[in-house]
Design a protein around this motif. Structure first.
Motif, PDB file in Angstrom:
ATOM      1  N   SER A  73       0.837  -1.192   0.000  1.00 39.35           N
ATOM      2  CA  SER A  73       0.000   0.000   0.000  1.00 39.35           C
ATOM      3  C   SER A  73       0.875   1.246   0.000  1.00 39.35           C
ATOM      4  N   VAL A  74       0.281   2.337  -0.450  1.00 34.52           N
ATOM      5  CA  VAL A  74       0.917   3.649  -0.379  1.00 34.52           C
ATOM      6  C   VAL A  74      -0.164   4.629   0.062  1.00 34.52           C
ATOM      7  N   ALA A  75       0.120   5.368   1.131  1.00 32.00           N
ATOM      8  CA  ALA A  75      -0.797   6.399   1.619  1.00 32.00           C
ATOM      9  C   ALA A  75      -0.081   7.737   1.514  1.00 32.00           C
ATOM     10  N   VAL A  88      -1.237   1.899  -7.130  1.00 31.47           N
ATOM     11  CA  VAL A  88       0.057   1.459  -7.644  1.00 31.47           C
ATOM     12  C   VAL A  88      -0.246   0.585  -8.860  1.00 31.47           C
ATOM     13  N   PRO A  89       0.067   1.080 -10.076  1.00 37.17           N
ATOM     14  CA  PRO A  89      -0.345   0.368 -11.289  1.00 37.17           C
ATOM     15  C   PRO A  89      -0.018  -1.121 -11.322  1.00 37.17           C
ATOM     16  N   SER A  90       1.193  -1.527 -10.979  1.00 37.13           N
ATOM     17  CA  SER A  90       1.542  -2.943 -11.104  1.00 37.13           C
ATOM     18  C   SER A  90       1.512  -3.688  -9.777  1.00 37.13           C
ATOM     19  N   PHE A 113      14.447   6.649  -4.099  1.00 37.71           N
ATOM     20  CA  PHE A 113      13.169   7.046  -4.691  1.00 37.71           C
ATOM     21  C   PHE A 113      13.191   8.527  -5.067  1.00 37.71           C
ATOM     22  N   ASP A 114      12.658   8.846  -6.224  1.00 32.85           N
ATOM     23  CA  ASP A 114      12.447  10.227  -6.642  1.00 32.85           C
ATOM     24  C   ASP A 114      10.978  10.531  -6.368  1.00 32.85           C
ATOM     25  N   PRO A 131       6.512   4.395  -8.986  1.00 36.06           N
ATOM     26  CA  PRO A 131       7.859   4.544  -8.435  1.00 36.06           C
ATOM     27  C   PRO A 131       8.938   4.812  -9.488  1.00 36.06           C
ATOM     28  N   VAL A 132       9.678   5.865  -9.252  1.00 30.58           N
ATOM     29  CA  VAL A 132      10.881   6.176 -10.024  1.00 30.58           C
ATOM     30  C   VAL A 132      12.024   5.962  -9.039  1.00 30.58           C
ATOM     31  N   VAL A 133      12.803   4.906  -9.276  1.00 28.62           N
ATOM     32  CA  VAL A 133      13.791   4.460  -8.294  1.00 28.62           C
ATOM     33  C   VAL A 133      15.118   4.162  -8.960  1.00 28.62           C
ATOM     34  N   LYS A 134      16.179   4.527  -8.279  1.00 30.73           N
ATOM     35  CA  LYS A 134      17.536   4.182  -8.704  1.00 30.73           C
ATOM     36  C   LYS A 134      18.113   3.253  -7.639  1.00 30.73           C
TER      37      LYS A 134
END
Length: 166
Positions: A73-75, A88-90, A113-114, A131-134
């Protein structure tokens, strides 16, 4: 986190589970090693200027191709609006980035995370988490986080023949 969240966002609470790494040279459906088996939560806004160790585990030495985790989950808390669940799409986060775990050494994986690019607020305060993650990889003894490192992020550790870090 490399960038602050979008304006007005005061909290991005991510709950994830089954943090895994994939061994190189094995089929996609197999070769997954669990680094952190249970659920962990982290607030991308609260860890600004810090690192949060999510867990550690021993994994076999060798080459790895990627990291994956299930996003439970993300709140997202928006100032003046309140907390909103984020879609979260996927439902899964994969970061493809080859790395090597050497025998007798600690390998530290840092998910950077960006937040500005990861949190998308649409009309009517509908929230998506894309999520945009490096992935940053460090070897050797666990570095001591400074009070304000340039890239605060959740961290996982793995190694061969070492006691798990506390």
């Amino acid at each position: 986190m490399t960038d602050a969240p979008p304006p007005g966002v005061t909290k991005v609470l991510v709950t994830a589970k089954n943090f895994q790494v994939h061994r190189a040279g094995v089929p996609e459906g197999s070769g997954w090693e669990t680094v952190i088996p249970g659920e962990r939560s982290f607030d991308l806004v609260a860890i600004t200027g810090l690192e949060q160790i999510l867990g550690s585990n021993l994994v076999p030495a060798g080459d790895y191709t990627q990291v994956r985790l299930e996003v439970v989950s993300v709140a997202v808390t928006i100032q003046g609006v309140g907390e909103r669940p984020a879609r979260v799409p996927s439902g899964e986060l994969k970061v493809v980035h080859p790395f090597t775990v050497e025998a007798g050494q600690v390998t530290v994986l840092t998910l950077d995370f960006d937040a500005d690019k990861s949190v998308v607020i649409t009309g009517r305060d509908d929230v998506q988490f894309k999520p945009v993650v490096k992935l940053d990889v460090a070897r050797g003894p666990k570095p001591t986080p400074s009070p304000a490192p340039p890239m605060p992020t959740p961290t996982m550790m793995g190694g061969q023949g070492l006691a798990p870090a506390s």
